[in-house]
Scaffold this motif. Structure first.
Motif, mmCIF file in Angstrom:
data_model
loop_
_atom_site.group_PDB
_atom_site.id
_atom_site.type_symbol
_atom_site.label_atom_id
_atom_site.label_comp_id
_atom_site.label_asym_id
_atom_site.label_seq_id
_atom_site.Cartn_x
_atom_site.Cartn_y
_atom_site.Cartn_z
ATOM 1 N N ALA A 1 24.558 -18.539 27.393
ATOM 2 C CA ALA A 1 25.649 -19.531 27.915
ATOM 3 C C ALA A 1 25.442 -20.059 29.307
ATOM 4 N N ARG A 2 24.625 -18.955 30.040
ATOM 5 C CA ARG A 2 24.164 -19.465 31.369
ATOM 6 C C ARG A 2 22.848 -20.478 31.350
ATOM 7 N N SER A 3 22.096 -20.611 30.241
ATOM 8 C CA SER A 3 21.055 -21.561 30.156
ATOM 9 C C SER A 3 21.420 -22.923 29.874
ATOM 10 N N THR A 4 22.690 -22.838 29.662
ATOM 11 C CA THR A 4 23.520 -24.425 29.178
ATOM 12 C C THR A 4 23.214 -25.335 30.518
ATOM 13 N N PHE A 5 22.934 -24.507 31.637
ATOM 14 C CA PHE A 5 22.842 -25.266 32.847
ATOM 15 C C PHE A 5 21.496 -26.090 33.091
ATOM 16 N N VAL A 6 20.339 -25.359 32.507
ATOM 17 C CA VAL A 6 19.154 -26.032 32.742
ATOM 18 C C VAL A 6 18.977 -27.012 31.599
ATOM 19 N N VAL A 7 19.448 -26.824 30.554
ATOM 20 C CA VAL A 7 19.651 -27.705 29.252
ATOM 21 C C VAL A 7 20.100 -29.113 29.845
ATOM 22 N N ALA A 8 21.474 -28.567 30.171
ATOM 23 C CA ALA A 8 22.380 -29.910 30.514
ATOM 24 C C ALA A 8 21.535 -30.906 31.900
ATOM 25 N N ARG A 9 21.010 -29.865 32.693
ATOM 26 C CA ARG A 9 20.345 -30.938 33.833
ATOM 27 C C ARG A 9 19.187 -31.690 33.246
ATOM 28 N N ALA A 10 18.549 -31.318 32.419
ATOM 29 C CA ALA A 10 17.468 -32.010 31.818
ATOM 30 C C ALA A 10 17.956 -33.011 31.079
ATOM 31 N N HIS A 11 18.904 -32.943 30.194
ATOM 32 C CA HIS A 11 19.816 -33.970 29.568
ATOM 33 C C HIS A 11 20.023 -35.049 30.540
ATOM 34 N N ARG A 12 20.714 -34.830 31.739
ATOM 35 C CA ARG A 12 20.960 -35.683 32.615
ATOM 36 C C ARG A 12 20.035 -36.467 33.091
ATOM 37 N N ALA A 13 19.090 -35.890 33.574
ATOM 38 C CA ALA A 13 17.885 -36.538 34.088
ATOM 39 C C ALA A 13 17.515 -37.672 33.293
ATOM 40 N N LEU A 14 17.449 -37.313 31.823
ATOM 41 C CA LEU A 14 17.004 -38.184 30.865
ATOM 42 C C LEU A 14 18.164 -38.996 30.409
ATOM 43 N N GLY A 15 19.209 -39.131 31.263
ATOM 44 C CA GLY A 15 20.336 -40.209 30.702
ATOM 45 C C GLY A 15 21.088 -40.010 29.539
ATOM 46 N N ARG A 16 21.134 -38.783 29.109
ATOM 47 C CA ARG A 16 21.939 -37.937 27.940
ATOM 48 C C ARG A 16 22.994 -37.442 28.294
ATOM 49 N N PHE A 17 23.898 -38.113 28.971
ATOM 50 C CA PHE A 17 25.162 -37.454 29.657
ATOM 51 C C PHE A 17 26.120 -36.865 28.678
ATOM 52 N N ALA A 18 26.287 -37.400 27.472
ATOM 53 C CA ALA A 18 27.351 -36.727 26.518
ATOM 54 C C ALA A 18 26.737 -35.606 26.049
ATOM 55 N N GLU A 19 25.194 -35.441 25.834
ATOM 56 C CA GLU A 19 24.609 -34.073 25.387
ATOM 57 C C GLU A 19 24.934 -33.078 26.567
ATOM 58 N N ALA A 20 24.618 -33.607 27.687
ATOM 59 C CA ALA A 20 24.568 -32.753 29.127
ATOM 60 C C ALA A 20 26.301 -32.252 29.023
ATOM 61 N N GLU A 21 27.154 -33.032 28.879
ATOM 62 C CA GLU A 21 28.772 -32.491 28.814
ATOM 63 C C GLU A 21 28.814 -31.519 27.943
ATOM 64 N N SER A 22 28.473 -31.828 26.625
ATOM 65 C CA SER A 22 28.757 -30.929 25.532
ATOM 66 C C SER A 22 28.191 -29.533 25.842
ATOM 67 N N ALA A 23 26.867 -29.409 26.379
ATOM 68 C CA ALA A 23 26.367 -28.248 26.609
ATOM 69 C C ALA A 23 27.113 -27.446 27.504
#
Length: 932
Positions: free
Chosen positions: A829-851
């Protein structure tokens, strides 16, 4: 947002920019314009906070006011925050609502609230001006049965009291004729209020209407007999007799019996603070026949406060006040017997000594009869216990009883519904004010450092401060620093806090009166308390200290707390101030064997800390910081190991120091190793660095040097967390050398990962990647899934720093996959931070929010609130990218609340950024770095 509600111009206070009015319909004014407050619960919330302005109102009280007759108040607490948000939005620049730990507070400055101005004018005798502030029934447009029942009703009584005083002033000024019509109306609306009837009788008499005055008495007597079955009080009867005899002076007349006793002594000239306690006493005595207990430690100022309050509120008791020192705690050591006490009260109330009957029961019955119907105050000072006080209580609704005691009189409170008002030591500011009142502000401020030390060493006790100040005043040419130095040594501190003119001005003697009243076992525990080095203790630690079962320790601790030799601010937790610690140290008895007590205490903390660590979700066996087998089986006495660690952290720091000082290196290093596993739950404090520094030094000296490498790793990590990355890097490199020397590949891999993380925080991403790949290789070779996942996690952070977002996302997903594969939900669960951060940088905001939402939901089940802070922070950024500004702000507020408790660095960055964000005309996406 900061609100300027008061301006100072030319040395005078200007009209407040924001004004609040509750003495009538609820109103808010800002800069001359009225601010609309929505109806319903928003208005009830504002009204409740304003009625207790500048005091924290608990969530429970707010729920009771906002939701009348709620079957389960817990269900609506979540809605309260939404109501607070709506109120803040409605007030805008006029917002004064502040969040506190257990509730909310209206931060209202002087002059901004009509209720405050009303009370200020009334206290200064400007009654007519005070009454002009009333615009009708208070809060007439606010719908809440609980609010009007609990808060508005006492306001109406205040209004009537001030009105009575204004009428007294008009009568004294010779305006009797003009008052008759008003008083007839008042007696019709309040037919059982004797004060208005007496004023009407006096106004009629002075208007040459003697027969009408006598008729008024007959009317009120008939009403009292019919409605209550009682005769008019002595004050009214006495006035009636004087009107019959034409014996009423033309000047001011006080409507009290001519022989009303006034035994409460005058208030002393030096008195500071205690506004909350004075207000609490005012609130407590609103109930007819109230019995109020003012309790606190010896020397804390109970009698001074009781006398101050009684003198301020003397007009509420026109039939007199009685004061009796029960001598529960004094040099003689012999409390007044209840029978003798009632005898003294009877004589004071006007009974001839020869008419006092024999026996306690007969005397108590006569006392109840004598004071029945008389509006009096009874002050029972320095009570020893419940059995001494109970026979003295008159039980009549017209007599208020104020008891002072060092004991909490729990039996009396349970049987008689006593309202308790605790009295604690003065704050540092109030203590300085007390010193200044004796020595003069110039002398105190001439050496602020020395004055602050005096205040700290006197522990906020008014007696100690007064004794010290009186001594200093005798030597005006001696610097304050010289006297402060006398108090530096705990062993002789009490010697310098004696006025040498009686036991009641000797702090040590005052403490001794409480100690003498203790049973033997409680006295032994009190003598052992100085062996505990921390600021407070719980029942299990006390049991270890005294080597007794927990049930006995709990009973003795409660006895010490009841006698105010300990303070209990939370269930099962006890603390004491430095002067009581010094006094207990004076009582050292060789038979108590304090050295053995200290060893037992340190041993308990070792076992308890290891038990807490073994129960955390982050703990893994088979690591370089493995705990002893079976550690989790030790009875901790707490369900949440993180909460235990936060509560005990100051004690752990002190215990580690003591262990190292005694050369108990094995114990010191074991505590340090266990604290490592609790870090996710602990606040960011510098003392953690000290714990791990002592742990490293002790690991070097301990008979188990295998702990050294892990201890160095822990110390480096704490330096990094404390914002000292350069020191952390140097220590990590030392740890790497130790791991390589000892051939400990797992430790080498772990330290390589942490070294890479430190490089990453320093912005040296290339070096970070190099160390992280080294740690990853070792983890793969060793089959260490946890460190393999940790390597992917931190690599994701560093690659994001190098703007290699696709690679960062790949490593973040690998980290989650490895954690999931090993069943580690917490770190996944803590790892969702780095996954979401990368998604955001790539413009994938919905995936970031979900994670992020998935991670936050999982972490909520682990009772590890600190772990959610970075996820809320990142979620706020993602939501802002999605143009959901209000949701983003709420996430950042939640992140900031967690940062404030656990991590100062991110808290400062986020708070600064939010301030800039609020000032911008259009939102912008933040560019900040951070990692959990």
């Amino acid at each position: 947002m900061r609100t300027d509600v008061e301006l100072v111009q030319g040395g005078a206070v200007a009209a407040p920019a924001t004004r609040f009015a509750v003495l009538g319909p609820l109103e808010v004014w800002r800069g001359g314009e009225r601010v609309a407050v929505p109806a319903g619960r928003v208005r009830v919330l504002l009204a409740t906070l304003l009625l207790r302005a500048n005091r924290t109102v608990s969530v429970d009280d707010l729920v009771e006011r906002l939701w009348d007759d709620v079957p389960n108040p817990r269900r609506v607490r979540a809605t309260l925050q939404m109501v607070v948000t709506r109120l803040r939005q409605a007030l805008g620049d006029a917002n004064v609502v502040r969040t506190r730990t257990n509730g909310y507070l209206a931060d209202v400055p002087p002059g901004a609230l009509d209720l405050h101005r009303f009370r200020d004018l009334a206290d200064r005798g400007r009654h007519a001006e005070a009454l002009e502030l009333w615009r009708g029934a208070p809060l007439s447009d606010v719908r809440s049965d609980a609010l009007h029942r609990e808060d508005v009703a006492p306001l109406l009584e205040e209004h009537l009291v001030v009105l009575e005083r204004r009428i007294d002033a008009d009568l004294a000024a010779g305006r009797a004729g003009a008052l008759v019509a008003q008083l007839r109306g008042l007696t019709e609306r309040h037919p059982l209020r004797e004060r208005f009837w007496g004023q009407l009788m006096l106004a009629l008499y002075r208007s040459e209407q003697q027969a009408e005055a006598l008729a008024a008495f007959r009317a009120v007597r008939a009403a009292l007999v019919e409605e209550l079955g009682v005769e008019p009080g002595p004050a009214l009867t006495d006035l009636y007799d004087r009107i019959l005899r034409n014996d009423v002076p033309g000047g001011p007349v006080t409507l009290t019996a001519r022989r009303a006793p006034r035994q409460v002594p005058p208030a002393g000239s030096v008195f500071v603070g205690r506004e909350p306690e004075l207000a609490a006493l005012d609130e407590a005595v609103r109930e007819p026949g109230a019995v109020v207990l003012l309790h606190g430690a010896g020397g804390v100022g109970k009698t001074a406060l009781a006398v101050r309050w009684a003198n301020r509120r003397r007009d509420r008791f026109p039939d007199g006040d009685l004061h009796l020192d029960l001598r529960g705690f004094d040099a003689a050591g012999r409390p007044v017997e209840p029978a003798r006490a009632v005898e003294a009260l009877l004589v004071s109330a006007g009974v001839r000594p020869q008419d006092v009957p024999a026996g306690l029961d007969a005397r108590a019955a006569l006392f109840r009869e004598v004071v029945a119907g008389r509006r009096m105050l009874l002050v029972l000072d320095n009570a020893a216990g419940s059995d001494q006080v109970t026979p003295l209580l008159p039980g009549t609704p017209t007599v208020v009883v104020l008891v002072t005691s060092r004991d909490q009189l729990r039996g009396l409170a349970a049987r008689r519904g006593v309202r308790r008002v605790p009295l604690r030591p003065l704050s540092a500011d109030r203590s300085l004010e007390l010193l200044s009142s004796v020595l003069g502000r110039e002398r105190v401020e001439a050496d602020p450092v020395a004055s602050a030390r005096v205040v700290a060493r006197c522990a906020g006790l008014p007696l100690a401060l007064r004794v010290f100040a009186e001594r200093v005043a005798r030597f005006p040419g001696t610097p304050m620093g010289a006297f402060a130095a006398e108090l530096a040594d705990e062993r002789s501190r009490l010697d310098h806090l004696s006025a040498e003119d009686g036991d009641d001005t000797d702090v040590r003697s005052v403490f001794s009166w409480s100690y003498r009243a203790l049973p033997r076992d409680a006295a032994r525990l009190f003598r052992l308390l100085p062996a505990h080095p921390g600021p407070d203790l719980g029942v299990p630690a006390a049991a270890a200290l005294a080597d007794v079962p927990e049930r006995d320790a709990r009973r003795w601790l409660e006895r010490l707390a009841a006698g105010h030799l300990l303070e209990s601010r939370a269930p099962g937790r006890y603390e004491w101030h430095d002067l009581l610690r010094a006094y207990a140290d004076d009582l050292a008895d060789p038979a108590d064997d304090r050295p053995a007590a200290v060893r037992r205490l340190v041993g308990w903390y070792v076992a308890a800390t290891e038990a807490a660590a073994a129960r955390t979700p982050s703990y893994r066996s088979g690591t370089c910081a493995e705990l002893p087998a079976g550690a989790a089986a030790f009875p901790l006495g707490a369900a949440d190991p993180g909460a235990w660690g936060r509560r005990e952290l100051p004690n752990l720091v002190a215990v580690v120091r003591v262990a190292a000082e005694h050369g108990w290196h094995d114990e010191a290093s074991r505590i340090g190793a266990a604290v490592w596993w609790l870090l996710d739950s602990l606040p960011e404090v510098d003392s953690l660095v000290e714990v791990f520094r002592i742990g490293r030094d002790s690991a070097r000296a301990a008979p188990a040097p295998h702990r050294l490498g892990a201890a160095i790793n822990h110390l480096a990590w704490s330096c990094a967390r404390a914002g000292r990355p350069e020191a952390a890097l140097e220590t990590y490199l030392e740890g790497l050398a130790v791991a390589v020397r000892d051939g400990d590949r797992r430790l080498e891999g772990a330290i390589a990962l942490n070294t890479g993380g430190t490089y990453q925080r320093l912005g040296r991403h290339g070096e970070a990647v190099e160390q992280l790949r080294r740690g990853l290789r070792i983890a793969e070779e060793e089959g260490d899934d946890h460190h393999r996942a940790a390597a992917h996690f931190t690599l994701s952070l560093s690659l994001s720093g190098l703007h290699r977002y696709e690679e960062a996302l790949e490593h973040g997903l690998r980290a989650r996959a490895v954690f999931d594969g090993s069943g580690d939900e917490y770190h996944s669960a803590r790892s969702t931070f780095v996954v979401a951060r990368a998604h955001r940088a790539l413009g994938r905001f919905a995936e970031a929010e979900s994670a992020l939402r998935e991670g936050i939901a999982v972490l909520a089940g682990f009772a590890q609130p600190a772990a959610q802070s970075h996820l809320f922070d990142e979620l706020g950024t993602v939501l802002l990218c999605l143009d959901r500004r209000e949701e983003a702000l709420e996430c950042w507020r939640r992140a900031l609340a967690l940062y404030d408790e656990y991590e100062r660095g991110p808290a400062s960055v986020l708070r600064s950024w939010l301030a800039d964000y609020d000032a911008l005309p259009t939102p912008r996406v933040p560019h900040r770095t951070g990692a959990p």
